[in-house]
Write an enzyme that holds these catalytic residues in place. Structure first.
Site, PDB file in Angstrom:
ATOM      1  N   ASP A  97     -18.037  22.560 -13.591  1.00 25.19           N
ATOM      2  CA  ASP A  97     -16.628  22.959 -13.594  1.00 25.19           C
ATOM      3  C   ASP A  97     -15.860  22.025 -12.670  1.00 25.19           C
ATOM      4  OD1 ASP A  97     -14.266  24.270 -13.965  1.00 25.19           O
ATOM      5  OD2 ASP A  97     -14.944  26.207 -13.195  1.00 25.19           O
ATOM      6  N   ILE A  98     -15.345  20.939 -13.244  1.00 28.16           N
ATOM      7  CA  ILE A  98     -14.695  19.901 -12.449  1.00 28.16           C
ATOM      8  C   ILE A  98     -13.207  19.756 -12.765  1.00 28.16           C
ATOM      9  CG2 ILE A  98     -16.855  18.624 -12.153  1.00 28.16           C
ATOM     10  CD1 ILE A  98     -15.864  16.682 -14.350  1.00 28.16           C
ATOM     11  N   LYS A  99     -12.791  20.260 -13.935  1.00 26.77           N
ATOM     12  CA  LYS A  99     -11.380  20.277 -14.373  1.00 26.77           C
ATOM     13  C   LYS A  99     -10.652  18.952 -14.124  1.00 26.77           C
ATOM     14  CE  LYS A  99     -10.712  25.280 -13.930  1.00 26.77           C
ATOM     15  NZ  LYS A  99     -11.960  25.647 -13.232  1.00 26.77           N
ATOM     16  N   ARG A 100     -11.254  17.867 -14.539  1.00 27.33           N
ATOM     17  CA  ARG A 100     -10.613  16.570 -14.391  1.00 27.33           C
ATOM     18  C   ARG A 100      -9.534  16.383 -15.469  1.00 27.33           C
ATOM     19  NH1 ARG A 100     -13.058  17.201 -10.099  1.00 27.33           N
ATOM     20  NH2 ARG A 100     -14.504  15.679  -9.226  1.00 27.33           N
TER      21      ARG A 100
END
Length: 290
Positions: A97-100
């Site tokens: 879960d990095i939401k880049r």
């Protein structure tokens, strides 16, 4: 080209249920007996391994939220790396879960960072609200079928109303437009399961349009946040699934802190996590079968 990782996730849901265990591990969550005499890195890894060992057969996948690790600097990122390694050793499906959300060369570097090397994961989360060209650099990793993404579409937070619910001149919400664009981008990679590896993050806390979203995005696999601590119920989740599949449902605090909610001894933390994962799995299954 078949999108093998999405088919693998679909099969895991069929076998083990929809629970996605969120390893959003804060030091505050970890029992004192684990933290005593250990570095922060070692305490986190020890805690995560115990949770993984007790839940791996009742969870379809594990979501590791990188912010909890980044906040601890280098030591935290080493804990993140070692947690991912442990999950890979066990052939468990990882959602990083990095939401880049960036474009061109920068996005390519994010793709390389999280689909290869120390931080390699099976799926990553992306924020497409900078435009669809922020997703395109990841497609080289999608084409071979071994990687996938979950793009933010309609999120579970109250602030989703600020932008995602804005309507165009035809009455379509922004989240509808984004979801359809992501779905279209992924269709050429659709797997045997009938789903594409370009999934969507679809929160279950706004239920009024649940059936409509599921119907419009039939071939999109969902990562569903909002269950439990954020107020989402099993019957809400059921709206976003197809016969109990087609999505995974994340729970982080609800599972990691189950021992505190149950007022059980700290040494039972992993057992309580397992019991909560099973309770959640069965509750959602029952709701889907009504």
């Amino acid at each position: 080209m078949k999108s093998l990782i999405i088919d693998k996730l679909y099969k895991r849901v069929s076998e083990r249920g929809v629970v996605c265990v969120g390893l959003d591990t804060s030091l505050d969550y970890i029992p004192e007996f684990i933290k005593s005499g250990r570095s922060a890195k070692d305490a986190i890894v020890e805690f995560n391994k115990a949770i993984i060992d007790k839940t791996e057969d009742v969870a379809s996948c594990f979501k590791v939220q990188i912010a909890y690790y980044e906040a601890l600097g280098i030591e935290g990122l080493i804990a993140y790396k070692e947690t991912l390694e442990y999950l890979r050793e066990k052939d468990l499906i990882i959602i990083a879960d990095i939401k880049r959300g960036d474009i061109a060369a920068t996005a390519k570097m994010y793709a390389k960072a999280h689909f290869e090397g120390d931080f390699e994961a099976d799926f990553i989360t992306l924020n497409p609200y900078m435009g669809m060209d922020s997703i395109e650099p990841y497609l080289d990793y999608i084409k071979d079928g071994n990687k996938g993404i979950f793009s933010l579409v309609r999120t579970s937070n109250s602030g989703a109303l600020d932008i995602e619910y804005i309507k165009d001149k035809d009455g379509n919400n922004v989240y509808d437009i984004v979801g359809e664009k992501v779905l279209k981008m992924g269709l050429e990679f659709k797997g045997d399961s009938g789903y594409t590896p370009l999934g969507g993050v679809i929160g279950c806390t706004h239920i009024e349009e649940g059936a409509s979203i599921r119907n419009r995005l039939k071939e999109m696999f969902f990562l569903i946040p909002g269950y439990g601590a954020q107020g989402g119920k099993a019957e809400d989740v059921a709206l976003y699934l197809n016969n109990g599949n087609g999505g995974v449902v994340n729970s982080s605090r609800g599972i990691l802190l189950a021992y505190k909610k149950a007022n059980r001894p700290e040494k039972d933390f992993a057992i309580c996590a397992r019991e909560e994962a099973i309770r959640m799995r069965d509750e959602i299954r029952e709701a889907c079968n009504r």
